[in-house]
Design a protein around this motif. Sequence first.
Motif, PDB file in Angstrom:
ATOM      1  N   VAL A   1      28.746   6.573 -20.359  1.00  0.00           N
ATOM      2  CA  VAL A   1      30.086   6.739 -19.787  1.00  0.00           C
ATOM      3  C   VAL A   1      30.331   8.207 -19.458  1.00  0.00           C
ATOM      4  CG1 VAL A   1      32.555   6.565 -20.278  1.00  0.00           C
ATOM      5  CG2 VAL A   1      31.021   4.685 -20.912  1.00  0.00           C
ATOM      6  N   ARG A   2      29.894   9.101 -20.363  1.00  0.00           N
ATOM      7  CA  ARG A   2      30.067  10.532 -20.108  1.00  0.00           C
ATOM      8  C   ARG A   2      29.322  10.967 -18.860  1.00  0.00           C
ATOM      9  NH1 ARG A   2      27.275  14.820 -20.301  1.00  0.00           N
ATOM     10  NH2 ARG A   2      25.450  13.789 -21.208  1.00  0.00           N
ATOM     11  N   VAL A   3      28.069  10.509 -18.721  1.00  0.00           N
ATOM     12  CA  VAL A   3      27.270  10.869 -17.541  1.00  0.00           C
ATOM     13  C   VAL A   3      27.941  10.346 -16.271  1.00  0.00           C
ATOM     14  CG1 VAL A   3      25.083  10.476 -16.356  1.00  0.00           C
ATOM     15  CG2 VAL A   3      25.094  11.033 -18.791  1.00  0.00           C
ATOM     16  N   ALA A   4      28.407   9.100 -16.310  1.00  0.00           N
ATOM     17  CA  ALA A   4      29.054   8.510 -15.142  1.00  0.00           C
ATOM     18  C   ALA A   4      30.302   9.311 -14.745  1.00  0.00           C
ATOM     19  CB  ALA A   4      29.417   7.057 -15.421  1.00  0.00           C
ATOM     20  N   GLU A   5      31.072   9.708 -15.745  1.00  0.00           N
ATOM     21  CA  GLU A   5      32.267  10.498 -15.465  1.00  0.00           C
ATOM     22  C   GLU A   5      31.904  11.862 -14.884  1.00  0.00           C
ATOM     23  OE1 GLU A   5      34.333  10.576 -19.169  1.00  0.00           O
ATOM     24  OE2 GLU A   5      35.256   8.586 -18.873  1.00  0.00           O
ATOM     25  N   GLU A   6      30.854  12.455 -15.444  1.00  0.00           N
ATOM     26  CA  GLU A   6      30.422  13.768 -14.960  1.00  0.00           C
ATOM     27  C   GLU A   6      29.965  13.700 -13.502  1.00  0.00           C
ATOM     28  OE1 GLU A   6      26.796  16.736 -16.095  1.00  0.00           O
ATOM     29  OE2 GLU A   6      28.095  16.092 -17.742  1.00  0.00           O
ATOM     30  N   PHE A   7      29.284  12.615 -13.141  1.00  0.00           N
ATOM     31  CA  PHE A   7      28.801  12.446 -11.772  1.00  0.00           C
ATOM     32  C   PHE A   7      29.858  11.833 -10.854  1.00  0.00           C
ATOM     33  CE2 PHE A   7      24.079  12.041 -13.217  1.00  0.00           C
ATOM     34  CZ  PHE A   7      23.983  13.423 -13.281  1.00  0.00           C
ATOM     35  N   GLY A   8      30.960  11.381 -11.424  1.00  0.00           N
ATOM     36  CA  GLY A   8      32.021  10.788 -10.612  1.00  0.00           C
ATOM     37  C   GLY A   8      31.655   9.434 -10.035  1.00  0.00           C
ATOM     38  N   ILE A   9      30.916   8.617 -10.812  1.00  0.00           N
ATOM     39  CA  ILE A   9      30.512   7.289 -10.337  1.00  0.00           C
ATOM     40  C   ILE A   9      31.086   6.220 -11.255  1.00  0.00           C
ATOM     41  CG2 ILE A   9      28.394   8.185  -9.310  1.00  0.00           C
ATOM     42  CD1 ILE A   9      26.856   7.050 -11.725  1.00  0.00           C
ATOM     43  N   PRO A  10      31.349   5.032 -10.716  1.00  0.00           N
ATOM     44  CA  PRO A  10      31.851   3.952 -11.565  1.00  0.00           C
ATOM     45  C   PRO A  10      30.761   3.433 -12.491  1.00  0.00           C
ATOM     46  CG  PRO A  10      31.451   3.142  -9.336  1.00  0.00           C
ATOM     47  CD  PRO A  10      31.235   4.631  -9.293  1.00  0.00           C
ATOM     48  N   ILE A  11      31.168   2.877 -13.617  1.00  0.00           N
ATOM     49  CA  ILE A  11      30.207   2.315 -14.564  1.00  0.00           C
ATOM     50  C   ILE A  11      30.747   1.008 -15.133  1.00  0.00           C
ATOM     51  CG2 ILE A  11      31.136   3.690 -16.480  1.00  0.00           C
ATOM     52  CD1 ILE A  11      28.260   3.751 -17.631  1.00  0.00           C
ATOM     53  N   LYS A  12      29.866   0.048 -15.275  1.00  0.00           N
ATOM     54  CA  LYS A  12      30.208  -1.229 -15.902  1.00  0.00           C
ATOM     55  C   LYS A  12      29.336  -1.382 -17.147  1.00  0.00           C
ATOM     56  CE  LYS A  12      30.419  -6.253 -15.180  1.00  0.00           C
ATOM     57  NZ  LYS A  12      31.840  -6.363 -15.599  1.00  0.00           N
ATOM     58  N   VAL A  13      29.971  -1.678 -18.275  1.00  0.00           N
ATOM     59  CA  VAL A  13      29.236  -1.873 -19.529  1.00  0.00           C
ATOM     60  C   VAL A  13      29.116  -3.360 -19.801  1.00  0.00           C
ATOM     61  CG1 VAL A  13      29.205  -1.444 -22.016  1.00  0.00           C
ATOM     62  CG2 VAL A  13      30.044   0.333 -20.453  1.00  0.00           C
ATOM     63  N   MET A  14      27.891  -3.813 -20.003  1.00  0.00           N
ATOM     64  CA  MET A  14      27.619  -5.214 -20.329  1.00  0.00           C
ATOM     65  C   MET A  14      27.027  -5.294 -21.731  1.00  0.00           C
ATOM     66  SD  MET A  14      25.993  -7.031 -16.939  1.00  0.00           S
ATOM     67  CE  MET A  14      26.955  -7.262 -15.448  1.00  0.00           C
ATOM     68  N   HIS A  15      27.340  -6.369 -22.435  1.00  0.00           N
ATOM     69  CA  HIS A  15      26.827  -6.569 -23.781  1.00  0.00           C
ATOM     70  C   HIS A  15      25.703  -7.594 -23.761  1.00  0.00           C
ATOM     71  CE1 HIS A  15      30.293  -4.303 -25.176  1.00  0.00           C
ATOM     72  NE2 HIS A  15      31.058  -5.088 -24.444  1.00  0.00           N
ATOM     73  N   LYS A  16      24.612  -7.242 -24.399  1.00  0.00           N
ATOM     74  CA  LYS A  16      23.542  -8.224 -24.555  1.00  0.00           C
ATOM     75  C   LYS A  16      24.017  -9.275 -25.554  1.00  0.00           C
ATOM     76  CE  LYS A  16      19.780  -4.887 -23.831  1.00  0.00           C
ATOM     77  NZ  LYS A  16      18.614  -4.218 -24.455  1.00  0.00           N
ATOM     78  N   GLY A  17      24.117 -10.511 -25.084  1.00  0.00           N
ATOM     79  CA  GLY A  17      24.711 -11.560 -25.908  1.00  0.00           C
ATOM     80  C   GLY A  17      23.701 -12.493 -26.545  1.00  0.00           C
ATOM     81  N   LEU A  18      24.144 -13.731 -26.783  1.00  0.00           N
ATOM     82  CA  LEU A  18      23.298 -14.710 -27.463  1.00  0.00           C
ATOM     83  C   LEU A  18      22.063 -15.053 -26.641  1.00  0.00           C
ATOM     84  CD1 LEU A  18      25.996 -17.117 -28.949  1.00  0.00           C
ATOM     85  CD2 LEU A  18      24.764 -15.269 -30.089  1.00  0.00           C
ATOM     86  N   ASP A  19      22.183 -15.022 -25.309  1.00  0.00           N
ATOM     87  CA  ASP A  19      21.005 -15.300 -24.480  1.00  0.00           C
ATOM     88  C   ASP A  19      19.927 -14.252 -24.708  1.00  0.00           C
ATOM     89  OD1 ASP A  19      22.671 -13.409 -23.324  1.00  0.00           O
ATOM     90  OD2 ASP A  19      22.486 -14.174 -21.274  1.00  0.00           O
ATOM     91  N   TYR A  20      20.342 -13.014 -25.002  1.00  0.00           N
ATOM     92  CA  TYR A  20      19.379 -11.966 -25.320  1.00  0.00           C
ATOM     93  C   TYR A  20      18.735 -12.209 -26.688  1.00  0.00           C
ATOM     94  CZ  TYR A  20      17.605  -7.389 -26.713  1.00  0.00           C
ATOM     95  OH  TYR A  20      16.814  -6.370 -27.172  1.00  0.00           O
ATOM     96  N   LEU A  21      19.529 -12.643 -27.667  1.00  0.00           N
ATOM     97  CA  LEU A  21      18.975 -12.920 -28.993  1.00  0.00           C
ATOM     98  C   LEU A  21      17.936 -14.036 -28.933  1.00  0.00           C
ATOM     99  CD1 LEU A  21      22.122 -12.748 -31.306  1.00  0.00           C
ATOM    100  CD2 LEU A  21      20.392 -10.982 -30.888  1.00  0.00           C
ATOM    101  N   GLU A  22      18.149 -15.003 -28.068  1.00  0.00           N
ATOM    102  CA  GLU A  22      17.165 -16.082 -27.908  1.00  0.00           C
ATOM    103  C   GLU A  22      15.839 -15.527 -27.375  1.00  0.00           C
ATOM    104  OE1 GLU A  22      19.174 -18.870 -25.435  1.00  0.00           O
ATOM    105  OE2 GLU A  22      20.561 -19.508 -27.017  1.00  0.00           O
ATOM    106  N   ILE A  23      15.927 -14.534 -26.501  1.00  0.00           N
ATOM    107  CA  ILE A  23      14.714 -13.886 -25.986  1.00  0.00           C
ATOM    108  C   ILE A  23      14.005 -13.125 -27.099  1.00  0.00           C
ATOM    109  CG2 ILE A  23      13.909 -12.004 -24.491  1.00  0.00           C
ATOM    110  CD1 ILE A  23      16.049 -12.929 -22.470  1.00  0.00           C
ATOM    111  N   VAL A  24      14.776 -12.426 -27.936  1.00  0.00           N
ATOM    112  CA  VAL A  24      14.175 -11.694 -29.065  1.00  0.00           C
ATOM    113  C   VAL A  24      13.432 -12.663 -29.987  1.00  0.00           C
ATOM    114  CG1 VAL A  24      14.653 -10.291 -31.115  1.00  0.00           C
ATOM    115  CG2 VAL A  24      15.881  -9.842 -28.978  1.00  0.00           C
ATOM    116  N   GLY A  25      14.024 -13.837 -30.195  1.00  0.00           N
ATOM    117  CA  GLY A  25      13.407 -14.808 -31.082  1.00  0.00           C
ATOM    118  C   GLY A  25      12.189 -15.503 -30.507  1.00  0.00           C
TER     119      GLY A  25
END
Length: 335
Positions: A53-77
Amino acid sequence: MQKKALALLSGGLDSTLAVKVMLDQGIAVEALNFTSPFCTCTSKNAGCKSEAVRVAEEFGIPIKVMHKGLDYLEIVGNPRHGYGKGMNPCIDCRIFLLTKAREYMQASGAHFVITGEVLGQRPMSQRRDTLRVIERESGLEGLLLRPLSAKHFAPTIPEQEGWVDRDRLLAIQGRSRKEQMQLAEDLDVKNYPCPAGGCLLTEVSFVPKVKDVFDHSDSLNLRDFRLIKLGRHFRIGDRTKVIVGRDEAENNLLESAVQAGEATLRWEEGSSPLTVVTGKQDEALLEKAAKILLRYTKAEPDTECIIKAIVDGSEKQLKVKKDYSEAIVEGLRIG
């Protein structure tokens, strides 16, 4: 018309440089950041998420934060492409992230995706053959540009179409960070916090805790995986786990994380770490948890101690003898 790139931005040096290289070519950039319960950069201040977020603000670009959810945990398993030295499904993880990026690309109005990947930097996911697999299986063939190593690969669509000047892209490869650090100086990129962010799944000592959650859970949830970064963990029943705080900061974090139906234990007669009991509970299991707790107090061996137990706001006292040996406690410890 100005072209737009969607950038995977971790907040580390490589992804920051990739964004800067594109911005300097007049490309519009939107950042995409993924959070994970296994990121070693994650701290009390949100780690790499806040850095991205800090880098995005410094560069003046938008940022979207996504959370790795249960579908990601299934991949780990159960990763299709296997694990690295620990329980790290690096190839499947990259495919997962870039598939999410491809899906978001159209909604964001971006024309292609960029990453800070460097050929040969990571032994599993950044080999030439695996980079091709990742690109193909994420559905981004021709639309995935790696600015720091672009000259080691065939030109992408953005280069072929003249959206990006290939002559101004880089040919970095290998595990050394010297070229990136020199590039950062040349591009006036400062205050990068972690040149090489990491993943706890690569740490062999961390694997038993991860496997324990998979092996003893009726259903997966992200909280269980976040908790394994706190305290000492002990398995005392198929569906019962004990977590003992290691210091005051961890005690506070564990206390704030306790959910309904879970028990907290403390030794009443002196300084004591907070102990949390998750899952199934009965008198015998609570006594077992209390004996583990006493191992980390200054109570005298073989003395009877008073343990305060709180479950769903109800308090009761347990009289428990400190008679667990070091070997018994370590035999119950996970990892």
